[in-house]
Design a protein around this motif. Structure first.
Motif, PDB file in Angstrom:
ATOM      1  N   ARG A   8       0.872  -1.171   0.000  1.00 18.37           N
ATOM      2  CA  ARG A   8       0.000   0.000   0.000  1.00 18.37           C
ATOM      3  C   ARG A   8       0.912   1.225   0.000  1.00 18.37           C
ATOM      4  O   ARG A   8       1.920   1.271   0.694  1.00 18.37           O
ATOM      5  CB  ARG A   8      -0.886   0.030   1.238  1.00 18.37           C
ATOM      6  N   HIS A   9       0.534   2.227  -0.763  1.00 22.39           N
ATOM      7  CA  HIS A   9       1.351   3.431  -0.918  1.00 22.39           C
ATOM      8  C   HIS A   9       1.637   4.133   0.408  1.00 22.39           C
ATOM      9  O   HIS A   9       0.943   3.939   1.408  1.00 22.39           O
ATOM     10  CB  HIS A   9       0.679   4.409  -1.885  1.00 22.39           C
ATOM     11  N   VAL A  27       9.814  10.221   3.126  1.00 23.31           N
ATOM     12  CA  VAL A  27      10.693   9.547   4.083  1.00 23.31           C
ATOM     13  C   VAL A  27      10.314   8.066   4.164  1.00 23.31           C
ATOM     14  O   VAL A  27      11.186   7.178   4.156  1.00 23.31           O
ATOM     15  CB  VAL A  27      10.629  10.223   5.472  1.00 23.31           C
ATOM     16  N   GLN A  28       9.019   7.777   4.219  1.00 20.64           N
ATOM     17  CA  GLN A  28       8.554   6.386   4.267  1.00 20.64           C
ATOM     18  C   GLN A  28       8.998   5.617   3.027  1.00 20.64           C
ATOM     19  O   GLN A  28       9.394   4.442   3.128  1.00 20.64           O
ATOM     20  CB  GLN A  28       7.032   6.349   4.370  1.00 20.64           C
ATOM     21  N   ALA A  29       8.948   6.255   1.863  1.00 16.13           N
ATOM     22  CA  ALA A  29       9.359   5.590   0.623  1.00 16.13           C
ATOM     23  C   ALA A  29      10.838   5.234   0.667  1.00 16.13           C
ATOM     24  O   ALA A  29      11.239   4.155   0.193  1.00 16.13           O
ATOM     25  CB  ALA A  29       9.050   6.479  -0.581  1.00 16.13           C
ATOM     26  N   LEU A  30      11.654   6.101   1.243  1.00 22.38           N
ATOM     27  CA  LEU A  30      13.080   5.797   1.384  1.00 22.38           C
ATOM     28  C   LEU A  30      13.293   4.650   2.372  1.00 22.38           C
ATOM     29  O   LEU A  30      14.132   3.779   2.153  1.00 22.38           O
ATOM     30  CB  LEU A  30      13.850   7.036   1.825  1.00 22.38           C
ATOM     31  N   GLN A  31      12.517   4.624   3.439  1.00 23.15           N
ATOM     32  CA  GLN A  31      12.614   3.527   4.416  1.00 23.15           C
ATOM     33  C   GLN A  31      12.131   2.210   3.823  1.00 23.15           C
ATOM     34  O   GLN A  31      12.627   1.137   4.186  1.00 23.15           O
ATOM     35  CB  GLN A  31      11.806   3.869   5.666  1.00 23.15           C
ATOM     36  N   LEU A  32      11.213   2.292   2.896  1.00 25.78           N
ATOM     37  CA  LEU A  32      10.680   1.092   2.249  1.00 25.78           C
ATOM     38  C   LEU A  32      11.754   0.383   1.419  1.00 25.78           C
ATOM     39  O   LEU A  32      11.709  -0.835   1.250  1.00 25.78           O
ATOM     40  CB  LEU A  32       9.486   1.483   1.368  1.00 25.78           C
ATOM     41  N   VAL A  33      12.732   1.122   0.931  1.00 24.54           N
ATOM     42  CA  VAL A  33      13.826   0.523   0.148  1.00 24.54           C
ATOM     43  C   VAL A  33      14.506  -0.570   0.966  1.00 24.54           C
ATOM     44  O   VAL A  33      14.689  -1.688   0.484  1.00 24.54           O
ATOM     45  CB  VAL A  33      14.851   1.598  -0.295  1.00 24.54           C
ATOM     46  N   THR A  55       5.881   5.998  -4.200  1.00 23.19           N
ATOM     47  CA  THR A  55       6.178   5.044  -3.127  1.00 23.19           C
ATOM     48  C   THR A  55       7.258   4.065  -3.549  1.00 23.19           C
ATOM     49  O   THR A  55       8.172   3.763  -2.787  1.00 23.19           O
ATOM     50  CB  THR A  55       4.898   4.282  -2.718  1.00 23.19           C
ATOM     51  N   ILE A  56       7.185   3.570  -4.764  1.00 20.05           N
ATOM     52  CA  ILE A  56       8.102   2.508  -5.202  1.00 20.05           C
ATOM     53  C   ILE A  56       9.316   3.031  -5.961  1.00 20.05           C
ATOM     54  O   ILE A  56      10.289   2.301  -6.141  1.00 20.05           O
ATOM     55  CB  ILE A  56       7.330   1.434  -6.029  1.00 20.05           C
TER      56      ILE A  56
END
Length: 178
Positions: A8-9, A27-33, A55-56
Motif C-alpha cells: 500500500r502506498h 521519508v517512508q518511501a526511502l525507508q521502504l527501500v 512510493t516505489i
C-alpha cells in the motif's frame, strides 16, 4: 510455490490520482527501500496514481528495476463526486460486494480488476514480483483470501503497508504482513 508482495502506498497529500506524497511519505518511501531489499524482488508493477509510483520509485532506482504501470491497480472509484460518508461505502463493501454509490464502482468490481492485475503479474514468470496499490483494493484482495480481514483490517492498514502472499500449488493464498 507462488509468491507476490503487495504494497500500500506511503502517506499522500490527498485522494486524487495526481496527489503527491507528503514529506513524511517521501521519508517512508526511502525507508521502504531497506524493507523491500531483503525480499529479492525481481519485478515491479504499480498503480498509475502519483502516490503509488512515488512510493516505489526509490526502490526501483536502488535496484535498477523498471516500474510497470497497470491501470487495474488504481484506487476504487467510490463515486464520481466527493461524498461525505465514503467510509460507509467502504464498510458495506466487505459485507455486500455489490453495494455501490451512484455512478461508483462496487467492491466486487474493484476486487475483480485488482485480482486480474495480480494474476497477470503472477503469470509473468517472475520469482517474486511486487505490486503497489491502494488501501481499498488491497483490503478487498486480503479479505477475499481471509474473510476475517474485513473493514477492521482495512482500517488497520498503514501507509505504507507490505504483505507477502504465498500459495503452494492451487492459488489458495495465505498472507503475512512483512
Amino acid at each position: 510455490m507462488t509468491r507476490i508482495v503487495l504494497v500500500r502506498h506511503c502517506e499522500s497529500s490527498g485522494q486524487t490520482p495526481e496527489a503527491p506524497l507528503t514529506e513524511t511519505g517521501h521519508v517512508q518511501a526511502l525507508q521502504l527501500v531497506e524493507r523491500l531489499s531483503s525480499l529479492a524482488i525481481d519485478h515491479i508493477v504499480s498503480s498509475p496514481y502519483a502516490r503509488a509510483r512515488a512510493t516505489i520509485q526509490p526502490f526501483a532506482t536502488h535496484t535498477g528495476l523498471p516500474v510497470h504501470l497497470d491501470d487495474r491497480l488504481a484506487e476504487r472509484r467510490i463515486s464520481p463526486e466527493p461524498i461525505a460518508n465514503w467510509r460507509d461505502f467502504v464498510r458495506r463493501s466487505f459485507d455486500d460486494p455489490d453495494a455501490r454509490a451512484p455512478g461508483g464502482e462496487s467492491g466486487r468490481e474493484t476486487l475483480a480488476r485488482a485480482w486480474a492485475a495480480i494474476e497477470t503479474v503472477l503469470n509473468g514468470g517472475r520469482r517474486l514480483p511486487v505490486v503497489v496499490g491502494h488501501g481499498q483494493s488491497l483490503g478487498l484482495v486480503l479479505h477475499s483470501i481471509d474473510p476475517g480481514f474485513g473493514y477492521a483490517g482495512w482500517e488497520a492498514l498503514r501507509n505504507p503497508d507490505v504483505y507477502l502472499l504465498e500459495s503452494k500449488h492451487d492459488r489458495a493464498f495465505t498472507f503475512t504482513q512483512v
